[in-house]
Structures are given as C-alpha cells and as structure tokens.
Design a protein around this motif. Structure first.
Motif, mmCIF file in Angstrom:
data_model
loop_
_atom_site.group_PDB
_atom_site.id
_atom_site.type_symbol
_atom_site.label_atom_id
_atom_site.label_comp_id
_atom_site.label_asym_id
_atom_site.label_seq_id
_atom_site.Cartn_x
_atom_site.Cartn_y
_atom_site.Cartn_z
ATOM 1 N N PRO A 1 0.796 -1.236 0.000
ATOM 2 C CA PRO A 1 0.000 0.000 0.000
ATOM 3 C C PRO A 1 0.828 1.285 0.000
ATOM 4 C CG PRO A 1 -0.986 -1.600 1.479
ATOM 5 C CD PRO A 1 0.327 -2.194 1.006
ATOM 6 N N ALA A 2 1.923 1.332 0.720
ATOM 7 C CA ALA A 2 2.733 2.553 0.802
ATOM 8 C C ALA A 2 3.358 2.935 -0.543
ATOM 9 C CB ALA A 2 3.835 2.376 1.846
ATOM 10 N N TYR A 3 3.469 1.987 -1.466
ATOM 11 C CA TYR A 3 4.140 2.240 -2.747
ATOM 12 C C TYR A 3 3.185 2.199 -3.944
ATOM 13 C CZ TYR A 3 8.019 0.995 0.334
ATOM 14 O OH TYR A 3 8.897 0.923 1.392
ATOM 15 N N LYS A 4 1.900 2.021 -3.698
ATOM 16 C CA LYS A 4 0.938 1.904 -4.805
ATOM 17 C C LYS A 4 0.912 3.135 -5.701
ATOM 18 C CE LYS A 4 -2.377 -1.450 -3.186
ATOM 19 N NZ LYS A 4 -2.778 -2.359 -4.192
ATOM 20 N N LYS A 5 1.092 4.311 -5.112
ATOM 21 C CA LYS A 5 1.008 5.553 -5.894
ATOM 22 C C LYS A 5 2.368 6.117 -6.263
ATOM 23 C CE LYS A 5 -3.482 6.606 -4.207
ATOM 24 N NZ LYS A 5 -4.536 7.502 -4.430
ATOM 25 N N LEU A 6 3.425 5.413 -5.926
ATOM 26 C CA LEU A 6 4.775 5.849 -6.268
ATOM 27 C C LEU A 6 4.914 5.885 -7.789
ATOM 28 C CD1 LEU A 6 7.554 6.482 -4.973
ATOM 29 C CD2 LEU A 6 8.034 4.065 -5.106
ATOM 30 N N PRO A 7 5.269 7.035 -8.367
ATOM 31 C CA PRO A 7 5.375 7.113 -9.824
ATOM 32 C C PRO A 7 6.511 6.239 -10.371
ATOM 33 C CG PRO A 7 5.252 9.307 -8.859
ATOM 34 C CD PRO A 7 5.477 8.341 -7.738
ATOM 35 N N VAL A 8 6.137 5.316 -11.258
ATOM 36 C CA VAL A 8 7.107 4.426 -11.888
ATOM 37 C C VAL A 8 6.930 4.505 -13.396
ATOM 38 C CG1 VAL A 8 7.937 2.055 -12.143
ATOM 39 C CG2 VAL A 8 7.062 2.833 -9.918
ATOM 40 N N VAL A 9 8.000 4.893 -14.068
ATOM 41 C CA VAL A 9 8.012 4.931 -15.528
ATOM 42 C C VAL A 9 8.945 3.824 -16.001
ATOM 43 C CG1 VAL A 9 8.676 6.271 -17.568
ATOM 44 C CG2 VAL A 9 7.496 7.391 -15.655
ATOM 45 N N VAL A 10 8.393 2.903 -16.770
ATOM 46 C CA VAL A 10 9.222 1.860 -17.363
ATOM 47 C C VAL A 10 9.992 2.496 -18.510
ATOM 48 C CG1 VAL A 10 9.184 -0.276 -18.710
ATOM 49 C CG2 VAL A 10 7.753 -0.064 -16.662
ATOM 50 N N LEU A 11 11.314 2.339 -18.465
ATOM 51 C CA LEU A 11 12.201 2.879 -19.500
ATOM 52 C C LEU A 11 13.047 1.715 -19.990
ATOM 53 C CD1 LEU A 11 13.171 5.381 -21.007
ATOM 54 C CD2 LEU A 11 14.780 5.786 -19.144
ATOM 55 N N THR A 12 12.748 1.237 -21.178
ATOM 56 C CA THR A 12 13.305 -0.023 -21.657
ATOM 57 C C THR A 12 13.692 0.045 -23.134
ATOM 58 O OG1 THR A 12 12.786 -2.400 -21.872
ATOM 59 C CG2 THR A 12 10.967 -0.871 -22.165
ATOM 60 N N THR A 13 14.479 -0.906 -23.549
ATOM 61 C CA THR A 13 14.805 -1.030 -24.973
ATOM 62 C C THR A 13 13.710 -1.793 -25.723
ATOM 63 O OG1 THR A 13 16.060 -3.046 -24.544
ATOM 64 C CG2 THR A 13 17.307 -0.976 -24.619
ATOM 65 N N SER A 14 12.814 -2.414 -24.992
ATOM 66 C CA SER A 14 11.759 -3.218 -25.612
ATOM 67 C C SER A 14 10.728 -2.334 -26.306
ATOM 68 C CB SER A 14 11.051 -4.076 -24.558
ATOM 69 O OG SER A 14 9.937 -4.727 -25.137
ATOM 70 N N SER A 15 10.413 -2.704 -27.528
ATOM 71 C CA SER A 15 9.334 -2.018 -28.238
ATOM 72 C C SER A 15 8.121 -2.942 -28.375
ATOM 73 C CB SER A 15 9.807 -1.550 -29.621
ATOM 74 O OG SER A 15 10.254 -2.670 -30.368
#
Length: 132
Positions: free
Chosen positions: A78-92
């Motif tokens: 619950p403490a991390y549910k709203k933590l902004p996470v942007v996936v930055l990957t080489t995968s297309s």
C-alpha cells in the motif's frame, strides 16, 4: 541537496544509467539521483529511504529480478501503490507495454539512443511529474 527531488534509476546497464544522469543534469538542478543496478535492491532501499523518490525509472530487462517483478512487488504494498514508476526499456514490444501498464506502471517509454533525445524525454518527465 536536502530539498532536491529524488529520482531513482533502476537499470543494470551502467552506460544507460550514466547517460540518463547526464541528461538529467542538463534538464534540472538540483536533483538527487539514486542508481540501482538490480531489481532486488528496490524494496530494501525503499524501506531504508528517508523519503520516497519523486519518480522511479525502471528497466524491464535485468538479470536477477526484472522490471515486471519489481512492479508487481511495488504495487502489492500500500505505501508504494502511488509511487510514480516509468518503465524505461529497450523493448518495443506491445505485449511488454500492455503488461507494464497492467502491473501498475504509470508510463512505458522506449529508451532513446542519443543524449539529445534523452534530454528531450526527461524535460517532459520533469514537467509531467513536477520534479522542479
């Protein structure tokens, strides 16, 4: 840099970490950057952190614990549910994009190849996530 926003870069590729950090320095100052090279480190580092990062840039393809596993763990606490996470990957891969977003990533971006393109991408992220 006590009041500087903090961004975590979770990526096993040192060159990518260095390029992202260099690009951030062109976009925003002050900014605190924490580099983690393994998905296994994320939860333990969050538990030890004085304050939560303003943004996590998360690679998908890491050897010990991949980005999907990290997202699953983060969003189950619950403490991390709203933590902004942007996936930055080489995968297309469209499947990777869909899975990342379904697991709770806020955004899915493909890593740019040039420093100029990374700077452009980070300018948008700084604005979007109110890092300044």
């Amino acid at each position: 840099m006590e009041n500087a926003p903090t961004v975590w870069i979770v990526d096993d590729d040192e060159d990518d970490q260095m390029m992202i950090e260099a690009a951030f320095k062109e976009v925003i100052f002050p900014l605190a950057i924490k580099q983690l090279s393994d998905g296994n480190e994320v939860l333990s580092q969050l538990e030890k952190a004085f304050s939560l990062p303003k943004l996590i840039l998360l690679d998908l393809n890491m050897p010990l614990k991949n980005g999907f596993d990290v997202l699953t763990e983060l969003r189950s606490i619950p403490a991390y549910k709203k933590l902004p996470v942007v996936v930055l990957t080489t995968s297309s891969s469209e499947d990777d994009r869909r899975k990342s977003l379904a697991l709770g990533a806020n955004e899915f971006l493909i890593k740019p190849c040039s420093l100029k393109a990374v700077v452009h991408m980070l300018r948008r992220l700084v604005s979007e996530w109110n890092l300044n």
